[in-house]
Motif scaffolding. Structure first.
Motif, PDB file in Angstrom:
ATOM      1  N   ILE A   7     -19.705  49.878  73.472  1.00 28.31           N
ATOM      2  CA  ILE A   7     -19.018  51.011  74.129  1.00 28.31           C
ATOM      3  C   ILE A   7     -20.036  52.001  74.692  1.00 28.31           C
ATOM      4  CG2 ILE A   7     -17.480  52.979  73.750  1.00 28.31           C
ATOM      5  CD1 ILE A   7     -16.130  51.260  71.499  1.00 28.31           C
ATOM      6  N   PHE A   8     -20.990  52.421  73.847  1.00 26.80           N
ATOM      7  CA  PHE A   8     -21.987  53.391  74.333  1.00 26.80           C
ATOM      8  C   PHE A   8     -22.809  52.808  75.470  1.00 26.80           C
ATOM      9  CE2 PHE A   8     -21.812  55.404  69.907  1.00 26.80           C
ATOM     10  CZ  PHE A   8     -20.952  56.390  70.344  1.00 26.80           C
ATOM     11  N   GLY A   9     -23.108  51.524  75.374  1.00 29.26           N
ATOM     12  CA  GLY A   9     -23.885  50.872  76.435  1.00 29.26           C
ATOM     13  C   GLY A   9     -23.146  50.968  77.762  1.00 29.26           C
ATOM     14  N   ALA A  10     -21.842  50.655  77.741  1.00 26.34           N
ATOM     15  CA  ALA A  10     -21.064  50.671  78.990  1.00 26.34           C
ATOM     16  C   ALA A  10     -20.963  52.090  79.553  1.00 26.34           C
ATOM     17  CB  ALA A  10     -19.669  50.107  78.734  1.00 26.34           C
ATOM     18  N   LEU A  11     -20.794  53.077  78.663  1.00 20.24           N
ATOM     19  CA  LEU A  11     -20.668  54.466  79.137  1.00 20.24           C
ATOM     20  C   LEU A  11     -21.994  54.971  79.707  1.00 20.24           C
ATOM     21  CD1 LEU A  11     -18.439  55.990  76.296  1.00 20.24           C
ATOM     22  CD2 LEU A  11     -17.717  55.216  78.567  1.00 20.24           C
ATOM     23  N   ALA A  12     -23.094  54.624  79.037  1.00 14.90           N
ATOM     24  CA  ALA A  12     -24.408  55.067  79.513  1.00 14.90           C
ATOM     25  C   ALA A  12     -24.738  54.409  80.855  1.00 14.90           C
ATOM     26  CB  ALA A  12     -25.484  54.742  78.482  1.00 14.90           C
ATOM     27  N   GLN A  13     -24.409  53.128  80.953  1.00 17.64           N
ATOM     28  CA  GLN A  13     -24.643  52.384  82.188  1.00 17.64           C
ATOM     29  C   GLN A  13     -23.939  53.057  83.367  1.00 17.64           C
ATOM     30  OE1 GLN A  13     -26.359  49.411  81.905  1.00 17.64           O
ATOM     31  NE2 GLN A  13     -26.431  49.267  84.132  1.00 17.64           N
ATOM     32  N   ALA A  14     -22.718  53.558  83.122  1.00 18.52           N
ATOM     33  CA  ALA A  14     -21.948  54.205  84.195  1.00 18.52           C
ATOM     34  C   ALA A  14     -22.299  55.689  84.333  1.00 18.52           C
ATOM     35  CB  ALA A  14     -20.452  54.043  83.910  1.00 18.52           C
ATOM     36  N   ARG A  15     -23.280  56.169  83.578  1.00 22.76           N
ATOM     37  CA  ARG A  15     -23.718  57.579  83.585  1.00 22.76           C
ATOM     38  C   ARG A  15     -22.547  58.532  83.342  1.00 22.76           C
ATOM     39  NH1 ARG A  15     -27.394  58.773  88.681  1.00 22.76           N
ATOM     40  NH2 ARG A  15     -27.536  60.839  87.795  1.00 22.76           N
ATOM     41  N   THR A  48     -15.366  57.035  90.174  1.00 24.23           N
ATOM     42  CA  THR A  48     -16.099  55.790  90.412  1.00 24.23           C
ATOM     43  C   THR A  48     -16.784  55.305  89.141  1.00 24.23           C
ATOM     44  OG1 THR A  48     -16.807  57.099  92.302  1.00 24.23           O
ATOM     45  CG2 THR A  48     -17.456  54.794  92.306  1.00 24.23           C
ATOM     46  N   ARG A  49     -17.388  56.268  88.433  1.00 25.93           N
ATOM     47  CA  ARG A  49     -18.098  55.897  87.213  1.00 25.93           C
ATOM     48  C   ARG A  49     -17.118  55.416  86.146  1.00 25.93           C
ATOM     49  NH1 ARG A  49     -22.326  60.963  87.119  1.00 25.93           N
ATOM     50  NH2 ARG A  49     -23.386  60.359  89.024  1.00 25.93           N
ATOM     51  N   LEU A  50     -15.949  56.052  86.097  1.00 20.58           N
ATOM     52  CA  LEU A  50     -14.942  55.662  85.116  1.00 20.58           C
ATOM     53  C   LEU A  50     -14.478  54.230  85.386  1.00 20.58           C
ATOM     54  CD1 LEU A  50     -13.107  56.631  82.767  1.00 20.58           C
ATOM     55  CD2 LEU A  50     -11.429  57.254  84.499  1.00 20.58           C
ATOM     56  N   ALA A  51     -14.223  53.934  86.669  1.00 17.14           N
ATOM     57  CA  ALA A  51     -13.756  52.591  87.034  1.00 17.14           C
ATOM     58  C   ALA A  51     -14.782  51.547  86.603  1.00 17.14           C
ATOM     59  CB  ALA A  51     -13.522  52.520  88.543  1.00 17.14           C
ATOM     60  N   GLN A  52     -16.053  51.868  86.801  1.00 22.65           N
ATOM     61  CA  GLN A  52     -17.128  50.942  86.417  1.00 22.65           C
ATOM     62  C   GLN A  52     -17.117  50.688  84.901  1.00 22.65           C
ATOM     63  OE1 GLN A  52     -21.055  52.401  87.547  1.00 22.65           O
ATOM     64  NE2 GLN A  52     -22.044  50.963  86.149  1.00 22.65           N
ATOM     65  N   ALA A  53     -16.984  51.763  84.124  1.00 31.87           N
ATOM     66  CA  ALA A  53     -17.005  51.617  82.667  1.00 31.87           C
ATOM     67  C   ALA A  53     -15.765  50.865  82.184  1.00 31.87           C
ATOM     68  CB  ALA A  53     -17.085  52.987  82.001  1.00 31.87           C
ATOM     69  N   VAL A  54     -14.600  51.201  82.749  1.00 29.20           N
ATOM     70  CA  VAL A  54     -13.355  50.560  82.319  1.00 29.20           C
ATOM     71  C   VAL A  54     -13.423  49.056  82.585  1.00 29.20           C
ATOM     72  CG1 VAL A  54     -10.879  50.380  82.810  1.00 29.20           C
ATOM     73  CG2 VAL A  54     -11.914  52.624  82.483  1.00 29.20           C
ATOM     74  N   ALA A  55     -13.937  48.689  83.756  1.00 29.92           N
ATOM     75  CA  ALA A  55     -14.043  47.262  84.093  1.00 29.92           C
ATOM     76  C   ALA A  55     -14.926  46.545  83.069  1.00 29.92           C
ATOM     77  CB  ALA A  55     -14.611  47.101  85.499  1.00 29.92           C
ATOM     78  N   ALA A  56     -16.029  47.171  82.689  1.00 32.38           N
ATOM     79  CA  ALA A  56     -16.933  46.531  81.732  1.00 32.38           C
ATOM     80  C   ALA A  56     -16.288  46.416  80.352  1.00 32.38           C
ATOM     81  CB  ALA A  56     -18.237  47.329  81.640  1.00 32.38           C
ATOM     82  N   LEU A  57     -15.524  47.455  79.955  1.00 33.24           N
ATOM     83  CA  LEU A  57     -14.973  47.475  78.595  1.00 33.24           C
ATOM     84  C   LEU A  57     -13.740  46.590  78.442  1.00 33.24           C
ATOM     85  CD1 LEU A  57     -15.510  51.295  77.958  1.00 33.24           C
ATOM     86  CD2 LEU A  57     -16.609  49.429  76.696  1.00 33.24           C
ATOM     87  N   ARG A  58     -13.031  46.355  79.552  1.00 28.17           N
ATOM     88  CA  ARG A  58     -11.788  45.561  79.470  1.00 28.17           C
ATOM     89  C   ARG A  58     -12.033  44.130  78.995  1.00 28.17           C
ATOM     90  NH1 ARG A  58      -8.092  48.442  83.609  1.00 28.17           N
ATOM     91  NH2 ARG A  58      -6.937  49.561  82.003  1.00 28.17           N
ATOM     92  N   THR A  59     -13.254  43.651  79.171  1.00 23.95           N
ATOM     93  CA  THR A  59     -13.527  42.286  78.731  1.00 23.95           C
ATOM     94  C   THR A  59     -13.402  42.165  77.202  1.00 23.95           C
ATOM     95  OG1 THR A  59     -15.872  42.791  78.595  1.00 23.95           O
ATOM     96  CG2 THR A  59     -15.104  41.819  80.658  1.00 23.95           C
TER      97      THR A  59
END
Ligand code: ASP
Ligand code: MG
Length: 436
Positions: A347-355, A377-388
């Motif tokens: 979770i932290f990795g995905a959030l940090a990645q999306a700044r 935009t950043r939220l969409a990026q994080a959500v996409a990564a976390l949905r997996t």
């Protein structure tokens, strides 16, 4: 020459305090009537809402759309202020306005805008254009002071030459060693007597190879702190449209109180939680060198204001801090697994990645919730990564309230009529996420 810098004070004037000719004349009077006898460095923001206007103009230009009406309006706004100042200052001196008419600077800006279309890096181009707000305002203020303050020498110093940053566009990271060297060298030349005033731009820095950067929105307070740190200033004063550091925004909460004196530590925490009175990066350089910071009203300059320094004080009145535009993101593991250290790492990795910036977080056995600044935009990026890996839900358009030094009464006052989505408290801090 180092001696001439002894007792140097730094004044910072924000956008509202230079928004038109009357405001700039008020600034001149403050310097004359309340300013120090010794050397003074003045850091100014862009006039009024100029930075917003330049952001819009830049965005239009970048996308190949017509920006001429907005540019003309901005130019007229500065021209008008400049002409009114010429008129007013004619009684002090004839020379006002001859050197730095805004027309010349606007010609240069127009020229630059024509080359923006198709430039590869949006954020780099932003810094080259949006920084003009401070440049124009610093020129106008320097000129006004030179005419008004007849007994003092006034110089103008471009900040991009001395505040050295890396090329993180729109949020340049300061190279402290290089900046200290450049700021001191240039100050030693400019402050040739203790009678000197130097005017410079807030918000602006520059890379080692001479390209302009900016320090982040509302970054002029930070600029003032950088200069003060490098020059080991005696004090910094931020002139604002409020009577000092208040326990809440008077536009939102009734019955605010002013803190007459407060520690760096308390102020840093308030700025961190989103109190908008001082840019959060401002305090650290000042605390490092024990430079006191005053927040004073430019409407009532004789009033006491707030003194921020290293001090002990009795418990403070609760501070109410409101942060809008929040998103509450809730994650649940797909297979009823507990939220574990391994999950948190993902979770932290995905959030940090999306700044994305985490403001509050909370976990239970099967779910994890975080309150974030809602950057779509950043939220969409994080959500996409976390949905997996997780079931993801989120709620946008929320507000985070923080009460620092809370009391039972202050919590009751805040919660009255509000429905709470998440609540958390530590010994000194109470936080709630609400839908307003
Ligand atoms: N003019 C810039 C802004 O409005 C910097 C500042 O005012 O501190 O963000
Ligand atoms: Mg501003």
């Amino acid at each position: 020459m180092e001696n001439e810098l002894k007792g140097l004070q730094v004044y910072k004037f924000g956008g509202a305090s230079v928004k038109d000719a009357a405001a700039i004349l008020n600034l001149c009077r403050i310097v004359r009537d309340f300013g120090p006898q010794g050397p003074l460095l003045i850091v100014v923001s862009a006039m009024g809402k100029t930075t917003n206007a330049l952001e819009e103009i830049y965005d239009l230009a970048y996308h190949g759309r017509d920006y001429s009406a907005q540019l003309t309006a901005l130019k007229n706004y500065h021209q008008l202020a400049h002409e009114a100042l010429c008129h007013q200052l004619a009684k002090y001196a004839q020379r006002f306005g001859t050197e730095h008419s805004p027309i010349k600077i606007f010609d240069e800006l127009s020229q630059k805008l024509t080359h923006i279309l198709g430039s590869s890096n949006y954020d780099e181009g932003y810094d080259q254009i949006v920084s003009y707000g401070e440049t124009i305002s610093a020129h106008i203020v320097a000129d006004a002071l030179a005419s008004f303050e007849l007994s003092r020498t006034v110089f103008w110093q471009p900040a991009s030459h001395v505040i050295q940053t890396n090329s993180t566009w729109r949020e340049g990271r300061v190279d402290w060693k290089a900046t200290e060297r450049e700021v001191r060298d240039s100050a030693n030349t400019l402050f040739d007597s203790s009678n000197t005033i130097v005017v410079t731009e807030g918000f602006i820095g520059g890379t080692a190879d001479g390209r302009t950067t900016t320090l982040g929105r509302e970054g002029s307070d930070y600029s003032a702190a950088i200069f003060a740190y490098c020059l080991r200033a005696e004090s910094v004063t931020i002139w604002k449209d409020v009577p000092g550091l208040l326990n809440a925004d008077p536009k939102i909460f009734p019955d605010t109180v002013r803190y007459p004196e407060i520690s760096y530590q308390e102020t840093i925490e308030m700025a961190y939680y989103g109190a908008s009175v001082i840019h959060p990066k401002t305090l650290k350089p000042l605390a490092d060198r024990q430079i006191p910071l005053r927040v004073k009203s430019f409407v009532d300059p004789a009033a006491e204001g707030t003194l921020i320094h290293d001090c002990q004080h009795p418990p403070l009145a609760p501070a109410f801090i409101r942060k809008t535009g929040q998103v509450l993101l809730s994650l649940e593991s797909k297979d009823f697994a507990f939220i574990s250290e391994e999950n948190l790492e993902v979770i932290f990795g995905a959030l940090a990645q999306a700044r994305l910036k985490i403001n509050v977080m909370q976990n239970s056995a099967l779910s994890f919730s975080v309150c974030l600044d809602g950057e779509p935009t950043r939220l969409a990026q994080a959500v996409a990564a976390l949905r997996t890996q997780f079931k993801v839900q989120y709620n946008e358009g929320l507000t985070l309230f923080t009460i620092k030094n809370y009391t039972p009464g202050s919590i009751a006052q805040l919660l009255a009529g509000r429905s709470v989505l998440l609540e958390q408290r530590t010994r000194s801090t109470f936080q709630v996420v609400v839908k307003e």
